[in-house]
Scaffold this active site. Structure first.
Site, short mmCIF file in Angstrom:
data_model
loop_
_atom_site.label_atom_id
_atom_site.label_comp_id
_atom_site.label_asym_id
_atom_site.label_seq_id
_atom_site.Cartn_x
_atom_site.Cartn_y
_atom_site.Cartn_z
N ASP A 64 0.87 -1.18 0.00
CA ASP A 64 0.00 0.00 0.00
C ASP A 64 0.90 1.23 0.00
OD1 ASP A 64 -2.74 -0.71 -0.05
OD2 ASP A 64 -2.64 -1.38 2.02
N ARG A 72 4.17 3.30 2.72
CA ARG A 72 4.85 2.37 3.63
C ARG A 72 6.35 2.59 3.70
NH1 ARG A 72 0.26 1.77 6.02
NH2 ARG A 72 -1.21 0.31 5.05
N ARG A 138 -6.97 10.77 1.22
CA ARG A 138 -6.52 9.74 0.26
C ARG A 138 -7.29 9.86 -1.06
NH1 ARG A 138 -7.55 4.34 3.44
NH2 ARG A 138 -6.48 3.39 1.64
N LYS A 168 -9.56 1.26 -5.87
CA LYS A 168 -10.25 0.88 -4.64
C LYS A 168 -11.02 2.10 -4.11
CE LYS A 168 -6.10 1.68 -1.80
NZ LYS A 168 -5.02 1.04 -1.02
N HIS A 169 -12.07 1.90 -3.32
CA HIS A 169 -12.63 0.67 -2.76
C HIS A 169 -14.04 0.53 -3.34
CE1 HIS A 169 -9.71 2.28 0.17
NE2 HIS A 169 -9.40 1.02 0.43
N HIS A 181 -11.70 -0.96 9.10
CA HIS A 181 -10.66 -1.65 9.86
C HIS A 181 -11.17 -2.01 11.26
CE1 HIS A 181 -8.17 0.33 6.77
NE2 HIS A 181 -7.29 -0.61 7.02
N ASP A 252 -10.21 -6.87 0.22
CA ASP A 252 -9.49 -6.10 1.23
C ASP A 252 -9.09 -7.09 2.33
OD1 ASP A 252 -8.36 -3.93 2.52
OD2 ASP A 252 -10.13 -2.66 2.35
#
Length: 349
Positions: A64, A72, A138, A168-169, A181, A252
């Protein structure tokens, strides 16, 4: 041995004996890397080479790496702006925003490919309604046309450096506040309402040749009682049927709270695969991964194998040394370095 339908994570910055055992399992088709798996460029290049050497054909290596708060790898990588910053530029200078989106995609992909990463789960195609706790900056924009244009430009930048894109998503996570999450988001809108706005970027990106798609762990009860990533209505009827998507569908993370309704890890994977996913992700839960590999029975169909093959990064990418000698790359880095930097801040190049 062909690739399997499962993407797993690994423990640290180098492969352990247990990592190697898991990654050689026939159900595994790829690895997703996190910040804990990175300490330096040299280490990352060694790690990805080691992962690729485990199997023939090589496992896919993913991350990601969108920009902004979802990047990351940071040290020795170019700072990538949040996509909302490109949307702000779009409001005043659409052509400039498209160009910068292309340059951001090119830099993102060129650096990752040089380090041995096959693809990133990007771009985010969700709409910026300003209320989602997980999407926020994002997203490119509130206007679905702007999202489609900027995402298309970013995808063309990725492609120029040898990397496929994953939207996504699906069919849109930006409208509801809840973060999948930690809980199960529920979007009460009708299909007609979603189609009018949120589906537009997905539809357009499919037309532009999008290679991969990740559905949301969100329930849209006026369409189906199941979350999109577990719903044949969303994946087979809408995404494959009505929108004509022929690429790879990635679940996901099945370890997220938004997937808990589906049962244990094996049941979650089975339900996602039966609904239409080609690959399922299971992250940050080693015990669940062990259970999944021991108990899941699933043969990836031939079409799924072909879809996965399209996600592989283009062979023989430019080395980091060659990139930094490339005037086009250097120019692209300079162009995106200041995006989103406020007065008094220094760009992190």
């Amino acid at each position: 041995m062909s690739l399997g339908p499962v993407i797993l994570d690994i423990e640290g910055t180098q492969l352990t004996a247990n990592d190697k055992k898991k990654l050689r399992h026939p159900l595994v088709g790829g690895v997703i890397l996190f910040t804990r798996n990175y300490s330096s460029l040299a280490q990352l290049m060694h790690l990805t080479a080691e992962i690729h050497a485990l199997r023939t054909p090589p496992l896919l290596v993913a991350v990601d790496h969108e920009g902004g708060r979802v990047q990351r790898f940071r040290e020795d990588f170019t700072r990538l702006p949040p996509m909302r910053e490109l949307g702000r530029i779009w409001d005043e200078h659409p052509a400039q925003a498209r160009h910068l989106a292309h340059e951001a995609g090119y830099v993102l992909a060129a650096e990752l490919r040089a380090a041995g990463v096959d693809f990133s789960f990007t771009p985010v195609l969700d709409m910026d309604y300003g209320q989602s706790s997980v999407i926020r900056d994002r997203a490119f924009h509130r206007d679905p046309q702007a999202i489609a244009e900027l995402a298309h430009s970013l995808m063309s930048g990725l492609k120029s450096a040898g990397m496929a894109a994953v939207g996504k998503h699906f069919p849109g996570h930006g409208y509801i506040e809840a973060d999948s999450h930690f809980e199960m988001p529920v979007d009460e809108r009708t299909y007609a309402q979603i189609e009018m706005d949120d589906l537009i970027p997905f539809r357009k990106m499919i037309g532009f040749g999008l290679t991969g798609m990740m559905p949301a762990h969100v329930i849209y009860p006026k369409v189906d009682a199941l979350p999109a990533g577990f719903s044949e209505v969303w994946l087979k009827k809408v995404l494959r049927g009505e929108l004509g998507f022929e690429g790879c569908i990635f679940s996901d993370d099945l370890n997220m709270a938004g997937a808990a309704f589906a049962g244990n890890p094996v049941e979650r994977a089975q339900k996602a695969l039966h609904a239409g996913c080609d690959m399922v992700l299971l992250c940050n839960n080693p015990e669940a991964a062990e259970m999944l590999l021991a108990e899941l029975h699933w043969d990836l169909p031939a079409l799924g194998v072909i879809r996965l093959a399209r996600m592989r990064g283009r062979p023989n990418p430019d080395s980091l040394v060659k990139l930094h000698e490339n005037p086009n790359f250097v120019s692209a880095v300079e162009k995106i370095a200041g995006i989103g930097v406020r007065s008094g801040e220094l760009p992190l190049v």
